[in-house]
Structures are given as C-alpha cells and as structure tokens.
Design a protein around this motif. Structure first.
Motif, short mmCIF file in Angstrom:
data_model
loop_
_atom_site.label_atom_id
_atom_site.label_comp_id
_atom_site.label_asym_id
_atom_site.label_seq_id
_atom_site.Cartn_x
_atom_site.Cartn_y
_atom_site.Cartn_z
N THR A 73 0.85 -1.18 0.00
CA THR A 73 0.00 0.00 0.00
C THR A 73 0.89 1.24 0.00
N VAL A 75 -0.02 4.55 0.16
CA VAL A 75 -0.45 5.63 1.05
C VAL A 75 -1.19 5.04 2.25
N TRP A 76 -1.16 5.76 3.36
CA TRP A 76 -1.87 5.32 4.55
C TRP A 76 -3.37 5.35 4.31
N GLN A 77 -4.06 4.31 4.79
CA GLN A 77 -5.50 4.19 4.61
C GLN A 77 -6.21 4.35 5.96
N ASP A 79 -8.36 3.57 9.17
CA ASP A 79 -8.54 2.33 9.93
C ASP A 79 -10.03 2.06 10.08
N GLN A 112 0.46 0.09 11.46
CA GLN A 112 -0.45 1.10 12.00
C GLN A 112 0.33 2.34 12.41
N SER A 113 -0.24 3.51 12.13
CA SER A 113 0.38 4.77 12.54
C SER A 113 -0.68 5.87 12.56
N GLU A 114 -0.88 6.48 13.72
CA GLU A 114 -1.79 7.61 13.88
C GLU A 114 -3.18 7.32 13.30
N LYS A 116 -4.01 5.19 11.02
CA LYS A 116 -4.02 4.81 9.61
C LYS A 116 -3.33 3.45 9.45
N LEU A 117 -3.61 2.79 8.31
CA LEU A 117 -3.09 1.44 8.06
C LEU A 117 -2.37 1.37 6.72
N LYS A 118 -1.35 0.52 6.68
CA LYS A 118 -0.71 0.11 5.43
C LYS A 118 -0.55 -1.41 5.47
N THR A 163 7.79 1.64 -1.29
CA THR A 163 6.89 2.52 -2.03
C THR A 163 6.74 2.12 -3.50
#
Length: 215
Positions: A73, A75-77, A79, A112-114, A116-118, A163
C-alpha cells in the motif's frame, strides 16, 4: 514474431552507466544492475516476453532462490472495518488483479500509525502464471519481484515496507543486497514505448545471470 530484447548491465549503479543512475545514499555493499527492455510489441506482450526471459534466467542461474511477488500500500488508509476486512490481497483482488487464492502461498503484514493502516505482502510466483504477473506489474506501482534465498525470513522483509520508487526504497534494497537476493522492478510507465525489467543486487548475484553455459 520474436520480440527483440535489449540487455544492459553495470557493476556499479552509482556511476555513469546504460542501466540506471541511482541518486540515493550508496549502500555499504556494491550495487550492480542489469536491464532487459523490449519495445516491439504492445506493452503487455513486451513485458511478458522480458518477464519470461528473465524468470528463466533466475530459475536456471539462481537455483537456491525462490521467486516472490511483493506488493504493498503506497499511502496510509483509514482504519475502518472495510479496510481491515480486505487487507492487501483482498483489496487487490477487488480491483480485478490476479492474486493467490491459497493463503499458504502468500504472506501479509499490517502497519499502523496515527489511526491509519498500510499493508505489505509477498506471494510465491509458482502460484501465479507469468501472464498474470505481467498484468499485475503493469497495473500496480507499489510492487517488486524478488529472488530470495530460501532461508531469508520474509516477515522481516515485509516489515520494512516499500513505495515502489527505487529512490525512496533504499532500506529494502540494502536489506536484499546484503542477503544476496535479487530485486526486479518493472521499467516503463503507461505512456512509454519501452517495457522491461531492471535487476538490482550485489555484483556476484547479478553477474550470475550472465554466466555462459559450458559448451
């Protein structure tokens, strides 16, 4: 009709060469490269011809390696339940891309970050036809092919993430080169006439693809 494939290679991708000039930080180990490019056929046929040629070389000259398709992925998606349900392979399948149906032939990690998911995953090429792989590489930017030593932990590789842009993926490139693995990246964007593959690895691994068979 036979597709004409042009081949170039270099012992050092950080010097002037006919393969690709890299601008990111030079790794601690030497980084060699090779490219196979065709432009005599429609994009899919040109890439498929190059893919079949290169995969045959890898299987013959790097017999202790396994071929894997890496996808991820970019870009962050958000959650959400839907994103968590589809994850990586499910989302790619929903877009119409051919991916393994057998969970035993693929692996996947979630980051996971803030809030958001990748997702990043690996699938064995033995489970996919070359034509499916060519179509996948044409449609999915955040993807690589890799020839991995059989004892290389894939989970660690997936946790690095990527990326699909070589200039931004120095971490995974350095990891693969240090492990004597080979990274393959599609050459050519949607409006380019030329299609093919770029290979990156330490000099002995790249040079192995050009060994001359005993006469």
């Amino acid at each position: 009709m036979t597709t004409n494939i042009r081949v170039s290679r270099t012992e050092d991708l950080f010097t002037e060469n006919n393969v690709m000039n890299l601008t990111q930080t030079r790794p601690s180990t030497a980084l060699a490269g090779a490219s196979w490019v065709a432009d005599e056929a429609p994009p899919h046929k040109a890439l498929l011809a190059v893919l079949n040629h290169v995969l045959a070389l890898v299987k013959k000259e790097l017999p202790c390696s396994e071929l894997w398709l890496l996808a991820g992925t970019r870009v962050w998606q958000p959650d959400t339940r839907v994103v968590r349900y589809y994850k990586l392979w499910g989302a790619l399948r929903a877009r119409g891309l051919k991916v393994p149906d057998d969970i035993q032939s693929s692996e996947e990690v979630m980051m996971q970050s803030e809030g958001k998911l990748k997702f990043f995953g690996a699938a064995r090429l033995s489970e996919l036809a070359a034509e499916d792989v060519a179509q996948f590489l044409l449609k999915e930017h955040c993807a690589y092919l890799v020839a991995l030593p059989r004892d290389l932990p894939r989970h660690t590789l997936l946790e690095l993430g990527w990326t699909g842009d070589l200039s931004s993926d120095s971490e995974i490139i350095n990891h693969l080169v240090a492990a004597d693995a080979l990274l393959l990246k599609r050459i050519g964007e949607f409006d380019d006439l030329e299609r093919g593959l770029l290979a990156l690895g330490c000099p002995p691994v790249v040079n192995a693809l050009f060994r001359k068979s005993p006469s």
